[in-house]
Design an enzyme around this catalytic site. Structure first.
Site, PDB file in Angstrom:
ATOM      1  N   GLY A 120      57.646 -42.326  -8.055  1.00 39.96           N
ATOM      2  CA  GLY A 120      57.481 -42.917  -9.178  1.00 39.96           C
ATOM      3  C   GLY A 120      55.978 -43.403  -9.454  1.00 39.96           C
ATOM      4  O   GLY A 120      55.341 -43.547  -8.630  1.00 39.96           O
ATOM      5  N   CYS A 121      55.862 -43.463 -10.872  1.00 39.78           N
ATOM      6  CA  CYS A 121      54.325 -43.721 -11.210  1.00 39.78           C
ATOM      7  C   CYS A 121      54.135 -45.360 -10.716  1.00 39.78           C
ATOM      8  O   CYS A 121      55.174 -46.026 -10.494  1.00 39.78           O
ATOM      9  CB  CYS A 121      54.328 -43.796 -12.771  1.00 39.78           C
ATOM     10  SG  CYS A 121      54.504 -42.161 -13.483  1.00 39.78           S
ATOM     11  N   ALA A 122      52.863 -45.457 -10.550  1.00 41.04           N
ATOM     12  CA  ALA A 122      52.483 -46.887  -9.873  1.00 41.04           C
ATOM     13  C   ALA A 122      52.963 -47.201  -8.375  1.00 41.04           C
ATOM     14  O   ALA A 122      52.912 -48.370  -7.929  1.00 41.04           O
ATOM     15  CB  ALA A 122      52.871 -48.067 -10.796  1.00 41.04           C
ATOM     16  N   VAL A 123      53.785 -45.887  -7.917  1.00 44.79           N
ATOM     17  CA  VAL A 123      53.723 -46.069  -6.388  1.00 44.79           C
ATOM     18  C   VAL A 123      55.143 -46.636  -6.253  1.00 44.79           C
ATOM     19  O   VAL A 123      54.840 -48.049  -5.847  1.00 44.79           O
ATOM     20  CB  VAL A 123      52.957 -46.257  -5.594  1.00 44.79           C
ATOM     21  CG1 VAL A 123      53.407 -46.011  -4.162  1.00 44.79           C
ATOM     22  CG2 VAL A 123      51.317 -45.255  -5.674  1.00 44.79           C
ATOM     23  N   HIS A 190      60.402 -46.929 -12.340  1.00 46.51           N
ATOM     24  CA  HIS A 190      61.241 -47.646 -11.261  1.00 46.51           C
ATOM     25  C   HIS A 190      61.190 -49.283 -11.640  1.00 46.51           C
ATOM     26  O   HIS A 190      62.387 -49.888 -11.495  1.00 46.51           O
ATOM     27  CB  HIS A 190      60.703 -47.490  -9.969  1.00 46.51           C
ATOM     28  CG  HIS A 190      59.359 -47.631  -9.691  1.00 46.51           C
ATOM     29  ND1 HIS A 190      58.450 -48.863  -9.504  1.00 46.51           N
ATOM     30  CD2 HIS A 190      58.386 -46.794  -9.589  1.00 46.51           C
ATOM     31  CE1 HIS A 190      57.449 -49.033  -9.404  1.00 46.51           C
ATOM     32  NE2 HIS A 190      57.241 -47.511  -9.547  1.00 46.51           N
TER      33      HIS A 190
END
Length: 296
Positions: A120-123, A190
């Site tokens: 996911g983006c931004a981990v 997420h």
């Protein structure tokens, strides 16, 4: 060129508010011709989530709906059981913390030791076994009308949003039939899904007749979250990962991606798709009207 927006969002239960304070700020820069430029950029800030007295995680988020984000994150991590009584959700803006209080004991030390960084983006982060809770899950066999899919895509992609205002963000929308209900955005898809999960948990909303629409990739994490929420249909403008498709087939999730104009691809649940709309009657999407997410 941006999509032509439709300003009326009165039929949404929750809609994006691109003009809300603290979500964006103007930043000075220089464009490709060397001219001064001033553009809105999305803010991101840390939010630390506690369950009772235990610190669980610090998430990077745009900062709206922190209570829903906390509830949804804990729900999707299996730390809040269905029907579990929540005594309170306390957000402290100065400390940038949310404390979710329940009647039960918080004993997730072993679960928290095992972390999986997601795509996911931004981990994104999943605690414990990523497949935990999916054993025996079989989602309702819900018919999906292509007329509803086309209507949802057209409406959602023209709704005023932070993406159209500033970019660098993902959107996720809870839908019923052809109606979008709750539209959440965040720097990580997420987080946007967790906000919707938190809203559903808080409001006691049923999932069996809903569709989840996302602008992001259909990864294993997105499929697992959708399945654990009990939502039988997941659709996206973007593409798939192989593991995401495998899990969708395992749990009976209808998985539809690459939705652009009249085009889409179904890689799980094709037998539940009712083609009640002639694709020729749906306008092709011009490349100049594509949202950034169409290519991610």
């Amino acid at each position: 060129m941006q999509l032509t927006t439709q300003g009326d969002v009165s039929d949404y239960l929750i809609a994006p508010d691109p003009g809300a304070a603290r979500l964006t700020r103007a930043v000075e820069g220089v464009d490709h011709e060397g001219n001064p430029a001033r553009i809105p950029v999305v803010e991101e800030r840390p939010l630390t989530i506690f369950l009772n007295g235990q610190e669980i995680v610090t998430a990077m988020t745009i900062g709206d709906y922190p209570e829903y984000l906390a509830l949804g994150f804990l729900r999707n991590q299996g730390m809040l059981a269905t029907g579990e009584a929540v005594r309170g959700v306390d957000f402290d803006e100065d400390l940038e913390t949310v404390v979710v209080r329940t009647d039960g004991q918080t004993t997730y030390e072993e679960k928290l030791k095992k972390k999986t960084r997601t795509s996911g983006c931004a981990v994104g982060t999943v605690f414990g076994d990523m497949m935990e809770g999916l054993e025996g899950v079989r989602l309702p066999e819900v018919e999906v009308k292509t007329s509803d899919l086309y209507a949802l895509a057209a409406r959602i992609n023209r709704t005023p949003s932070l993406y159209l205002e500033a970019g660098a963000i993902h959107g996720t929308v809870l839908c019923q039939g052809a109606r979008p209900l709750v539209y959440m955005e965040d720097v990580g898809r997420h987080n946007a899904v967790d906000k919707i999960a938190g809203w559903m948990f808080s409001e006691g909303v049923s999932a069996g007749d809903k569709t989840l629409y996302t602008t992001g990739r259909l990864t294993s994490e997105m499929v697992i979250k959708t399945a654990l929420m009990g939502i039988p249909v997941l659709a996206s403008r973007s593409g798939f990962t192989a593991w995401g498709v495998e899990i969708a087939r395992q749990v009976g999730l209808t998985l539809i991606g690459r939705m652009r104009g009249r085009r889409f691809v179904c890689l799980s649940g094709e037998e539940r798709v009712l083609r009640d709309a002639d694709p020729a009657s749906v306008a092709e999407e011009s490349p100049k009207h594509r949202r950034k997410s169409a290519d991610g």
